[in-house]
Design a protein around this motif. Structure first.
Motif, PDB file in Angstrom:
ATOM      1  N   LEU A 251      31.296  36.740  53.385  1.00 52.23           N
ATOM      2  CA  LEU A 251      30.906  35.537  52.647  1.00 52.23           C
ATOM      3  C   LEU A 251      29.660  35.798  51.809  1.00 52.23           C
ATOM      4  CD1 LEU A 251      31.279  33.038  55.625  1.00 52.23           C
ATOM      5  CD2 LEU A 251      32.969  33.533  53.862  1.00 52.23           C
ATOM      6  N   VAL A 252      28.731  36.545  52.380  1.00 50.53           N
ATOM      7  CA  VAL A 252      27.495  36.899  51.672  1.00 50.53           C
ATOM      8  C   VAL A 252      27.823  37.706  50.425  1.00 50.53           C
ATOM      9  CG1 VAL A 252      25.398  38.305  51.802  1.00 50.53           C
ATOM     10  CG2 VAL A 252      26.014  36.792  53.703  1.00 50.53           C
ATOM     11  N   ARG A 253      28.658  38.724  50.571  1.00 49.69           N
ATOM     12  CA  ARG A 253      28.993  39.574  49.423  1.00 49.69           C
ATOM     13  C   ARG A 253      29.705  38.790  48.333  1.00 49.69           C
ATOM     14  NH1 ARG A 253      31.141  45.162  52.352  1.00 49.69           N
ATOM     15  NH2 ARG A 253      29.124  45.783  53.237  1.00 49.69           N
ATOM     16  N   ALA A 254      30.578  37.859  48.744  1.00 52.88           N
ATOM     17  CA  ALA A 254      31.279  37.032  47.759  1.00 52.88           C
ATOM     18  C   ALA A 254      30.280  36.164  46.985  1.00 52.88           C
ATOM     19  CB  ALA A 254      32.313  36.153  48.459  1.00 52.88           C
ATOM     20  N   ALA A 255      29.314  35.580  47.702  1.00 58.06           N
ATOM     21  CA  ALA A 255      28.312  34.742  47.049  1.00 58.06           C
ATOM     22  C   ALA A 255      27.433  35.560  46.109  1.00 58.06           C
ATOM     23  CB  ALA A 255      27.447  34.052  48.105  1.00 58.06           C
ATOM     24  N   LYS A 257      28.167  38.404  44.628  1.00 57.24           N
ATOM     25  CA  LYS A 257      28.962  38.837  43.477  1.00 57.24           C
ATOM     26  C   LYS A 257      29.122  37.713  42.455  1.00 57.24           C
ATOM     27  CE  LYS A 257      31.423  41.844  41.222  1.00 57.24           C
ATOM     28  NZ  LYS A 257      30.755  43.039  40.627  1.00 57.24           N
ATOM     29  N   LYS A 258      29.427  36.514  42.947  1.00 57.99           N
ATOM     30  CA  LYS A 258      29.634  35.387  42.032  1.00 57.99           C
ATOM     31  C   LYS A 258      28.352  35.060  41.283  1.00 57.99           C
ATOM     32  CE  LYS A 258      31.504  30.703  41.805  1.00 57.99           C
ATOM     33  NZ  LYS A 258      32.105  29.574  42.576  1.00 57.99           N
ATOM     34  N   LEU A 259      27.198  35.089  41.973  1.00 59.21           N
ATOM     35  CA  LEU A 259      25.913  34.798  41.330  1.00 59.21           C
ATOM     36  C   LEU A 259      25.563  35.862  40.282  1.00 59.21           C
ATOM     37  CD1 LEU A 259      24.008  33.583  44.490  1.00 59.21           C
ATOM     38  CD2 LEU A 259      24.481  32.205  42.451  1.00 59.21           C
ATOM     39  N   GLU A 260      25.876  37.131  40.604  1.00 56.40           N
ATOM     40  CA  GLU A 260      25.629  38.201  39.630  1.00 56.40           C
ATOM     41  C   GLU A 260      26.475  37.996  38.375  1.00 56.40           C
ATOM     42  OE1 GLU A 260      24.378  41.949  42.544  1.00 56.40           O
ATOM     43  OE2 GLU A 260      26.497  41.641  41.985  1.00 56.40           O
ATOM     44  N   LEU A 261      27.741  37.627  38.575  1.00 49.66           N
ATOM     45  CA  LEU A 261      28.624  37.397  37.434  1.00 49.66           C
ATOM     46  C   LEU A 261      28.173  36.200  36.601  1.00 49.66           C
ATOM     47  CD1 LEU A 261      32.100  38.034  39.110  1.00 49.66           C
ATOM     48  CD2 LEU A 261      30.904  39.522  37.480  1.00 49.66           C
ATOM     49  N   GLU A 262      27.487  35.269  37.227  1.00 53.46           N
ATOM     50  CA  GLU A 262      26.980  34.101  36.513  1.00 53.46           C
ATOM     51  C   GLU A 262      25.661  34.386  35.809  1.00 53.46           C
ATOM     52  OE1 GLU A 262      26.822  31.047  39.473  1.00 53.46           O
ATOM     53  OE2 GLU A 262      28.974  30.636  39.373  1.00 53.46           O
ATOM     54  N   GLY A 263      25.148  35.619  35.975  1.00 55.07           N
ATOM     55  CA  GLY A 263      23.955  36.007  35.239  1.00 55.07           C
ATOM     56  C   GLY A 263      22.643  35.919  35.997  1.00 55.07           C
ATOM     57  N   TYR A 264      22.698  35.581  37.267  1.00 54.97           N
ATOM     58  CA  TYR A 264      21.464  35.541  38.053  1.00 54.97           C
ATOM     59  C   TYR A 264      20.969  36.964  38.295  1.00 54.97           C
ATOM     60  CZ  TYR A 264      22.154  30.577  39.060  1.00 54.97           C
ATOM     61  OH  TYR A 264      22.303  29.209  38.940  1.00 54.97           O
ATOM     62  N   TRP A 338      30.860  27.734  54.694  1.00 55.52           N
ATOM     63  CA  TRP A 338      31.436  27.337  53.400  1.00 55.52           C
ATOM     64  C   TRP A 338      30.376  27.000  52.347  1.00 55.52           C
ATOM     65  CZ3 TRP A 338      31.845  24.445  57.907  1.00 55.52           C
ATOM     66  CH2 TRP A 338      31.160  23.230  57.934  1.00 55.52           C
ATOM     67  N   GLN A 339      29.079  27.117  52.715  1.00 54.49           N
ATOM     68  CA  GLN A 339      28.026  26.759  51.761  1.00 54.49           C
ATOM     69  C   GLN A 339      27.090  27.922  51.423  1.00 54.49           C
ATOM     70  OE1 GLN A 339      26.088  23.290  53.464  1.00 54.49           O
ATOM     71  NE2 GLN A 339      27.419  21.917  52.318  1.00 54.49           N
ATOM     72  N   VAL A 340      27.470  29.144  51.723  1.00 56.62           N
ATOM     73  CA  VAL A 340      26.590  30.285  51.451  1.00 56.62           C
ATOM     74  C   VAL A 340      26.264  30.377  49.956  1.00 56.62           C
ATOM     75  CG1 VAL A 340      26.325  32.789  51.590  1.00 56.62           C
ATOM     76  CG2 VAL A 340      27.453  31.550  53.462  1.00 56.62           C
ATOM     77  N   TYR A 341      27.278  30.336  49.111  1.00 53.03           N
ATOM     78  CA  TYR A 341      27.049  30.418  47.657  1.00 53.03           C
ATOM     79  C   TYR A 341      26.204  29.247  47.165  1.00 53.03           C
ATOM     80  CZ  TYR A 341      27.982  29.557  42.722  1.00 53.03           C
ATOM     81  OH  TYR A 341      27.836  29.260  41.391  1.00 53.03           O
ATOM     82  N   ASP A 342      26.564  28.026  47.545  1.00 50.86           N
ATOM     83  CA  ASP A 342      25.887  26.832  47.038  1.00 50.86           C
ATOM     84  C   ASP A 342      24.406  26.814  47.433  1.00 50.86           C
ATOM     85  OD1 ASP A 342      28.170  25.534  45.843  1.00 50.86           O
ATOM     86  OD2 ASP A 342      28.888  25.171  47.864  1.00 50.86           O
ATOM     87  N   ASN A 343      24.115  27.149  48.684  1.00 49.96           N
ATOM     88  CA  ASN A 343      22.728  27.068  49.141  1.00 49.96           C
ATOM     89  C   ASN A 343      21.868  28.203  48.592  1.00 49.96           C
ATOM     90  OD1 ASN A 343      23.404  24.772  50.469  1.00 49.96           O
ATOM     91  ND2 ASN A 343      23.144  25.570  52.537  1.00 49.96           N
ATOM     92  N   LEU A 344      22.461  29.376  48.436  1.00 50.35           N
ATOM     93  CA  LEU A 344      21.703  30.475  47.841  1.00 50.35           C
ATOM     94  C   LEU A 344      21.426  30.162  46.369  1.00 50.35           C
ATOM     95  CD1 LEU A 344      20.377  33.202  47.987  1.00 50.35           C
ATOM     96  CD2 LEU A 344      22.621  34.281  47.693  1.00 50.35           C
ATOM     97  N   LYS A 345      22.406  29.610  45.687  1.00 49.40           N
ATOM     98  CA  LYS A 345      22.216  29.212  44.296  1.00 49.40           C
ATOM     99  C   LYS A 345      21.120  28.148  44.185  1.00 49.40           C
ATOM    100  CE  LYS A 345      24.839  27.529  40.248  1.00 49.40           C
ATOM    101  NZ  LYS A 345      23.924  26.428  39.870  1.00 49.40           N
ATOM    102  N   TYR A 346      21.078  27.239  45.128  1.00 51.14           N
ATOM    103  CA  TYR A 346      20.053  26.190  45.124  1.00 51.14           C
ATOM    104  C   TYR A 346      18.649  26.792  45.173  1.00 51.14           C
ATOM    105  CZ  TYR A 346      16.969  22.550  46.907  1.00 51.14           C
ATOM    106  OH  TYR A 346      15.905  21.696  47.077  1.00 51.14           O
ATOM    107  N   LEU A 347      18.436  27.780  46.032  1.00 47.57           N
ATOM    108  CA  LEU A 347      17.119  28.398  46.130  1.00 47.57           C
ATOM    109  C   LEU A 347      16.778  29.191  44.867  1.00 47.57           C
ATOM    110  CD1 LEU A 347      16.753  29.652  49.824  1.00 47.57           C
ATOM    111  CD2 LEU A 347      15.828  27.588  48.747  1.00 47.57           C
ATOM    112  N   LEU A 348      17.762  29.860  44.301  1.00 50.06           N
ATOM    113  CA  LEU A 348      17.509  30.609  43.062  1.00 50.06           C
ATOM    114  C   LEU A 348      17.195  29.661  41.897  1.00 50.06           C
ATOM    115  CD1 LEU A 348      20.290  33.359  43.312  1.00 50.06           C
ATOM    116  CD2 LEU A 348      17.849  33.598  43.808  1.00 50.06           C
ATOM    117  N   ASP A 349      17.825  28.497  41.904  1.00 47.29           N
ATOM    118  CA  ASP A 349      17.566  27.515  40.850  1.00 47.29           C
ATOM    119  C   ASP A 349      16.250  26.761  41.069  1.00 47.29           C
ATOM    120  OD1 ASP A 349      19.873  28.085  39.453  1.00 47.29           O
ATOM    121  OD2 ASP A 349      21.061  26.526  40.453  1.00 47.29           O
TER     122      ASP A 349
END
Length: 384
Positions: A251-255, A257-264, A338-349
């Motif tokens: 789940l971590v790797r998926a999150a 990867k998705k954040l990297e593809l989004e430009g973070y 189910w919230q690994v991506y969303d919560n990590l994105k929240y902290l980066l934002d």
């Protein structure tokens, strides 16, 4: 045939224990007022708990590849003729320690005799007949019921540790192993003066009241580092799984990867099979730690992350595991799988929230996890 051999070995071991105990009692007149702490080292718990108990001795039954501690007695696995020697040594050592100490604390499932024959029944029965005090402190998979936690997950509509551990440890969910865990629980319930366990995360067949799991992190390690948050132009993110599937690494790797593809842009470090010293050194430079995402407690690595002033994402949740205590859900960003991506994105934002979580986490750990504080709590419980 194999089962008969194991039973025969245990009988011989108990005979040796009794002989050793009687002989040592004849020659050893100096009793020690301390605890014998028995374990296979797990996440530094043997080292930390034995250090928290005055005049204790630590008996370790296997080396740990992540830690390099010294113990009072080491009975490590051997093969062939050396294995027989080890069985004899552990029996004689048990008898010797019985003659000197009256208090025995067992971490996990290990014992001086083979615990999987009878769940430590013979060992604990002999301790009780010898007027010894027994404490059981359970650490996780050795006691966790697959049947009960699976049912809990179905009722809650969520995945749990048992959902995936059966794939990383094939056969751990078999009826035979479930019965071993049940026997271990019932023997502890019958003989132990007190039991420590996490009643939800380590759900098991113990029907009496248990004490909360305590963490014992050295006081001198609590040193808040505010400077690493002065410049967050490059955010350091750490994930250090001992068991990738169980900790949610997929789940971590998926999150990530998705954040990297989004430009973070960030620095992601994943440590596998790293020494504890390497993990601690990396934590000092980290801003965000991705802990584990199927458990309901943070574990020792999670506490290390808080002590080193990191904002932590983890599925540990005091609404599910109430023994975590007050303020736990504010000390980290509660993150179910189910919230690994969303919560990590929240902290980066919201980078200002990284330090806010890191500071609250540090303060919670300082209040709830210091060795000096919990050492006093532990001694108070054990000597009650």
């Amino acid at each position: 045939m194999k089962k008969r051999l194991i039973i025969c070995t245990s009988i011989i071991q108990m005979i040796l224990v009794k002989i050793s105990y009687l002989v040592c009692c004849l020659f050893n007149k100096n009793k020690k007022d301390g605890w014998v702490v028995v374990a296979v080292e797990t996440a530094s718990m043997l080292k930390n708990i034995s250090s928290a108990l005055p005049n204790s001795v630590a008996v370790n039954f296997a080396p740990n590849r992540f830690y390099d501690f010294n113990y009072d007695y080491e009975v490590y696995p051997k093969k062939g003729i050396f294995k027989i020697g080890n069985l004899i040594y552990s029996s004689l050592l048990f008898g010797y320690l019985l003659s000197k100490y009256d208090k025995f604390l067992y971490l996990g499932s290990v014992g001086f005799l083979n615990p999987y024959v009878d769940g430590r029944q013979a060992e604990f029965e002999f301790l009780k007949k010898s007027n010894k005090r027994i404490v059981c402190y359970f650490l996780g998979s050795e006691i966790r019921s697959y049947k009960l936690l699976d049912e809990f997950g179905v009722n809650k509509g969520i995945d749990t540790l048992t959902t995936y551990e059966r794939y990383s440890s094939i056969g751990i969910d078999s009826n035979e192993n479930e019965n071993k865990r049940k026997r271990l629980a019932k023997v502890a319930e019958k003989y132990a003066n007190c039991i420590f366990n996490a009643p939800v995360d380590q759900m098991t067949y113990i029907d009496i009241n248990v004490h909360d799991i305590l963490y014992f992190y050295p006081d001198n390690e609590f040193q808040k580092d505010n400077e690493k948050f002065d410049n967050l132009s490059m955010i350091n993110i750490l994930h250090s799984p001992t068991s990738p599937i169980l900790k949610g690494t997929q789940l971590v790797r998926a999150a990530i990867k998705k954040l990297e593809l989004e430009g973070y842009i960030f620095n992601y470090v994943e440590l596998k099979n790293a020494s504890n010293s390497k993990v601690l050194a990396t934590l000092k430079e980290s801003h965000i730690v991705l802990n584990q995402f199927y458990a309901f407690v943070p574990g020792v690595f999670g506490i290390e992350a808080l002590v080193h002033n990191c904002a932590m994402l983890t599925s540990a949740d005091s609404n599910i595991e109430p023994t975590l205590g007050l303020g736990a859900n504010e000390a980290w960003l509660v993150t179910p799988y189910w919230q690994v991506y969303d919560n990590l994105k929240y902290l980066l934002d919201n980078p200002e929230e990284i330090k806010a979580y890191a500071d609250r986490g540090f303060d919670w750990a300082y209040k709830n996890c210091r060795a000096s504080v919990n050492g006093q709590r532990l001694n108070s419980i054990l000597n009650d």
